[in-house]
Write a protein that holds these residues in place. Structure first.
Motif, PDB file in Angstrom:
ATOM      1  N   ALA A  99       0.795  -1.431  -0.215  1.00  0.00           N
ATOM      2  CA  ALA A  99      -0.162   0.175   0.116  1.00  0.00           C
ATOM      3  C   ALA A  99       0.529   1.440  -0.092  1.00  0.00           C
ATOM      4  O   ALA A  99       1.490   1.054   0.501  1.00  0.00           O
ATOM      5  CB  ALA A  99      -1.213  -0.006   1.274  1.00  0.00           C
ATOM      6  N   THR A 100       0.161   2.170  -0.995  1.00  0.00           N
ATOM      7  CA  THR A 100       1.223   3.439  -0.336  1.00  0.00           C
ATOM      8  C   THR A 100      -0.091   4.714  -0.608  1.00  0.00           C
ATOM      9  O   THR A 100      -0.931   4.605  -0.728  1.00  0.00           O
ATOM     10  CB  THR A 100       1.957   3.593  -1.958  1.00  0.00           C
ATOM     11  OG1 THR A 100       2.286   2.627  -2.187  1.00  0.00           O
ATOM     12  CG2 THR A 100       2.021   5.157  -2.035  1.00  0.00           C
ATOM     13  N   VAL A 101       0.174   5.879   0.030  1.00  0.00           N
ATOM     14  CA  VAL A 101      -0.777   6.971   0.623  1.00  0.00           C
ATOM     15  C   VAL A 101      -0.856   7.081  -0.735  1.00  0.00           C
ATOM     16  O   VAL A 101       0.322   8.477  -1.961  1.00  0.00           O
ATOM     17  CB  VAL A 101       0.559   7.995   1.507  1.00  0.00           C
ATOM     18  CG1 VAL A 101      -0.737   8.810   1.721  1.00  0.00           C
ATOM     19  CG2 VAL A 101       0.490   6.832   2.832  1.00  0.00           C
ATOM     20  N   ASN A 102      -1.564   7.731  -1.491  1.00  0.00           N
ATOM     21  CA  ASN A 102      -1.717   8.216  -3.046  1.00  0.00           C
ATOM     22  C   ASN A 102      -1.913   9.783  -1.958  1.00  0.00           C
ATOM     23  O   ASN A 102      -1.457  10.628  -3.153  1.00  0.00           O
ATOM     24  CB  ASN A 102      -3.244   7.886  -3.756  1.00  0.00           C
ATOM     25  CG  ASN A 102      -3.444   9.110  -4.490  1.00  0.00           C
ATOM     26  OD1 ASN A 102      -3.606   9.550  -5.040  1.00  0.00           O
ATOM     27  ND2 ASN A 102      -3.299   8.226  -5.523  1.00  0.00           N
ATOM     28  N   SER A 103      -2.740  10.632  -1.485  1.00  0.00           N
ATOM     29  CA  SER A 103      -2.716  12.220  -0.981  1.00  0.00           C
ATOM     30  C   SER A 103      -3.252  12.055   0.056  1.00  0.00           C
ATOM     31  O   SER A 103      -3.412  11.317   0.784  1.00  0.00           O
ATOM     32  CB  SER A 103      -4.123  12.871  -2.337  1.00  0.00           C
ATOM     33  OG  SER A 103      -5.244  11.519  -2.157  1.00  0.00           O
ATOM     34  N   THR A 108      -7.408  13.757   6.225  1.00  0.00           N
ATOM     35  CA  THR A 108      -7.272  12.380   5.594  1.00  0.00           C
ATOM     36  C   THR A 108      -6.432  11.711   4.911  1.00  0.00           C
ATOM     37  O   THR A 108      -5.899  12.886   4.029  1.00  0.00           O
ATOM     38  CB  THR A 108      -8.694  12.840   5.001  1.00  0.00           C
ATOM     39  OG1 THR A 108     -10.025  13.040   6.350  1.00  0.00           O
ATOM     40  CG2 THR A 108      -9.226  12.007   4.174  1.00  0.00           C
ATOM     41  N   ALA A 109      -6.209  11.030   4.234  1.00  0.00           N
ATOM     42  CA  ALA A 109      -5.166  10.454   3.320  1.00  0.00           C
ATOM     43  C   ALA A 109      -6.268   8.698   2.634  1.00  0.00           C
ATOM     44  O   ALA A 109      -6.926   8.080   2.923  1.00  0.00           O
ATOM     45  CB  ALA A 109      -4.527   9.833   3.545  1.00  0.00           C
ATOM     46  N   THR A 110      -5.721   9.281   1.055  1.00  0.00           N
ATOM     47  CA  THR A 110      -6.245   8.208   0.456  1.00  0.00           C
ATOM     48  C   THR A 110      -5.211   6.903   0.097  1.00  0.00           C
ATOM     49  O   THR A 110      -3.883   7.953  -0.037  1.00  0.00           O
ATOM     50  CB  THR A 110      -6.823   8.566  -1.340  1.00  0.00           C
ATOM     51  OG1 THR A 110      -5.759   9.833  -1.711  1.00  0.00           O
ATOM     52  CG2 THR A 110      -8.368   9.270  -0.508  1.00  0.00           C
ATOM     53  N   VAL A 111      -5.194   6.358   0.013  1.00  0.00           N
ATOM     54  CA  VAL A 111      -3.895   5.015   0.225  1.00  0.00           C
ATOM     55  C   VAL A 111      -4.952   3.800  -0.398  1.00  0.00           C
ATOM     56  O   VAL A 111      -5.800   3.556  -1.055  1.00  0.00           O
ATOM     57  CB  VAL A 111      -4.256   4.714   1.470  1.00  0.00           C
ATOM     58  CG1 VAL A 111      -2.862   2.979   1.597  1.00  0.00           C
ATOM     59  CG2 VAL A 111      -3.861   5.238   3.011  1.00  0.00           C
ATOM     60  N   ASP A 112      -3.290   3.644  -1.956  1.00  0.00           N
ATOM     61  CA  ASP A 112      -3.899   2.787  -3.053  1.00  0.00           C
ATOM     62  C   ASP A 112      -3.410   1.346  -2.166  1.00  0.00           C
ATOM     63  O   ASP A 112      -2.012   1.243  -1.951  1.00  0.00           O
ATOM     64  CB  ASP A 112      -3.341   2.961  -4.104  1.00  0.00           C
ATOM     65  CG  ASP A 112      -3.493   4.279  -4.643  1.00  0.00           C
ATOM     66  OD1 ASP A 112      -4.394   4.765  -4.496  1.00  0.00           O
ATOM     67  OD2 ASP A 112      -3.136   5.492  -5.661  1.00  0.00           O
ATOM     68  N   VAL A 122      -4.676  -9.484  -7.869  1.00  0.00           N
ATOM     69  CA  VAL A 122      -5.390  -9.855  -7.795  1.00  0.00           C
ATOM     70  C   VAL A 122      -7.235  -9.023  -7.601  1.00  0.00           C
ATOM     71  O   VAL A 122      -8.355  -9.032  -7.709  1.00  0.00           O
ATOM     72  CB  VAL A 122      -5.695 -11.418  -6.723  1.00  0.00           C
ATOM     73  CG1 VAL A 122      -5.078 -12.219  -7.356  1.00  0.00           C
ATOM     74  CG2 VAL A 122      -5.496 -10.774  -5.396  1.00  0.00           C
ATOM     75  N   LEU A 123      -7.032  -7.813  -7.134  1.00  0.00           N
ATOM     76  CA  LEU A 123      -7.354  -6.497  -6.816  1.00  0.00           C
ATOM     77  C   LEU A 123      -6.706  -5.471  -8.026  1.00  0.00           C
ATOM     78  O   LEU A 123      -5.488  -5.746  -8.283  1.00  0.00           O
ATOM     79  CB  LEU A 123      -7.380  -5.859  -5.559  1.00  0.00           C
ATOM     80  CG  LEU A 123      -8.253  -7.242  -4.206  1.00  0.00           C
ATOM     81  CD1 LEU A 123      -7.631  -6.735  -3.156  1.00  0.00           C
ATOM     82  CD2 LEU A 123      -9.573  -7.359  -4.721  1.00  0.00           C
ATOM     83  N   VAL A 124      -7.519  -5.196  -8.496  1.00  0.00           N
ATOM     84  CA  VAL A 124      -6.907  -3.188  -8.875  1.00  0.00           C
ATOM     85  C   VAL A 124      -8.369  -2.506  -9.159  1.00  0.00           C
ATOM     86  O   VAL A 124      -9.625  -2.672  -8.290  1.00  0.00           O
ATOM     87  CB  VAL A 124      -7.009  -3.082 -10.724  1.00  0.00           C
ATOM     88  CG1 VAL A 124      -6.591  -4.674 -11.257  1.00  0.00           C
ATOM     89  CG2 VAL A 124      -8.522  -3.748 -11.001  1.00  0.00           C
ATOM     90  N   ARG A 125      -7.666  -1.291  -8.050  1.00  0.00           N
ATOM     91  CA  ARG A 125      -8.474  -0.396  -8.260  1.00  0.00           C
ATOM     92  C   ARG A 125      -9.248   0.325  -6.682  1.00  0.00           C
ATOM     93  O   ARG A 125      -9.873   0.013  -6.319  1.00  0.00           O
ATOM     94  CB  ARG A 125      -9.854  -0.133  -8.733  1.00  0.00           C
ATOM     95  CG  ARG A 125      -9.050   0.835 -10.724  1.00  0.00           C
ATOM     96  CD  ARG A 125     -11.394   1.217 -11.122  1.00  0.00           C
ATOM     97  NE  ARG A 125     -10.853   1.154 -12.294  1.00  0.00           N
ATOM     98  CZ  ARG A 125     -11.965   0.743 -13.039  1.00  0.00           C
ATOM     99  NH1 ARG A 125     -13.379   0.496 -12.512  1.00  0.00           N
ATOM    100  NH2 ARG A 125     -11.319   0.079 -14.844  1.00  0.00           N
ATOM    101  N   ALA A 126      -7.653  -0.847  -6.352  1.00  0.00           N
ATOM    102  CA  ALA A 126      -7.931  -0.967  -4.293  1.00  0.00           C
ATOM    103  C   ALA A 126      -8.280   0.574  -3.980  1.00  0.00           C
ATOM    104  O   ALA A 126      -6.910   0.670  -4.142  1.00  0.00           O
ATOM    105  CB  ALA A 126      -7.716  -2.057  -4.060  1.00  0.00           C
ATOM    106  N   ARG A 127      -8.153   0.867  -3.066  1.00  0.00           N
ATOM    107  CA  ARG A 127      -8.646   2.115  -2.628  1.00  0.00           C
ATOM    108  C   ARG A 127      -9.033   2.338  -0.933  1.00  0.00           C
ATOM    109  O   ARG A 127     -10.268   2.525  -1.195  1.00  0.00           O
ATOM    110  CB  ARG A 127      -8.812   3.681  -3.307  1.00  0.00           C
ATOM    111  CG  ARG A 127      -8.281   5.225  -3.371  1.00  0.00           C
ATOM    112  CD  ARG A 127      -8.106   5.768  -3.943  1.00  0.00           C
ATOM    113  NE  ARG A 127      -7.275   6.028  -4.721  1.00  0.00           N
ATOM    114  CZ  ARG A 127      -6.934   7.386  -5.678  1.00  0.00           C
ATOM    115  NH1 ARG A 127      -8.242   7.631  -5.857  1.00  0.00           N
ATOM    116  NH2 ARG A 127      -5.786   7.117  -6.150  1.00  0.00           N
ATOM    117  N   ALA A 128      -8.286   2.675  -0.013  1.00  0.00           N
ATOM    118  CA  ALA A 128      -8.594   3.063   1.169  1.00  0.00           C
ATOM    119  C   ALA A 128      -8.773   5.026   1.455  1.00  0.00           C
ATOM    120  O   ALA A 128      -7.979   5.326   1.095  1.00  0.00           O
ATOM    121  CB  ALA A 128      -8.285   2.808   1.892  1.00  0.00           C
ATOM    122  N   THR A 129      -9.835   4.972   1.833  1.00  0.00           N
ATOM    123  CA  THR A 129     -10.320   6.571   2.824  1.00  0.00           C
ATOM    124  C   THR A 129      -9.803   6.590   4.102  1.00  0.00           C
ATOM    125  O   THR A 129     -10.474   5.630   4.912  1.00  0.00           O
ATOM    126  CB  THR A 129     -11.141   7.556   2.271  1.00  0.00           C
ATOM    127  OG1 THR A 129     -11.229   7.877   0.624  1.00  0.00           O
ATOM    128  CG2 THR A 129     -11.225   8.442   2.836  1.00  0.00           C
TER     129      THR A 129
END
Length: 135
Positions: A99-103, A108-112, A122-129
């Protein structure tokens, strides 16, 4: 917590075996035959019994939860499933999660998130806020 875009969250290997699938089926109520009957799974074109998608999604967020120290700080999470996770009878399977912090925007951060098994995504466009501060 000081966080910047581009920060890398420690990666993790998560193991899944047939016993994991049985426990997850019992907990989730998902007893779909493709998760426990190898002959049936192969008859419908799968390479083997496969891990539950929701189990895979839950496993993939774990490094982020560990990094945050509190699952309640994950405020949103979405993925797109791109390939199943075959779980052979002998040895099971590993999922490599990174995982990498996107912004970062204030607290608040978004993490890819990346997740692969057997060299395949096995997953794409996996993103957490996530909330960077406890409520």
């Amino acid at each position: 917590m000081s966080v910047s875009a581009g920060d890398v969250i420690p990666s993790r290997t998560i193991h899944v075996d047939r016993a994991t699938l049985i426990r997850y089926a019992g907990a989730s109520g998902d007893f779909n035959t493709i998760h426990w009957d190898e002959q049936f799974a192969k008859s419908v074109g799968l390479p083997d019994v496969i891990a539950h998608g929701m189990w895979t999604m839950g496993a993939a967020i774990q490094p982020v939860v560990d990094w945050l120290g509190d699952a309640g700080r994950v405020t949103a999470y979405s993925v797109r499933f791109s390939a199943p996770v075959p779980v052979p009878h002998d040895g099971g399977a590993d999922i490599e999660v990174g995982a990498t912090v996107n912004s970062v925007d204030g607290d608040t951060a978004t993490v890819d998130i990346t997740a692969t098994s057997g060299g395949q995504k096995v997953l794409v466009r996996a993103r957490a806020t996530v909330a960077l501060k406890s409520a």
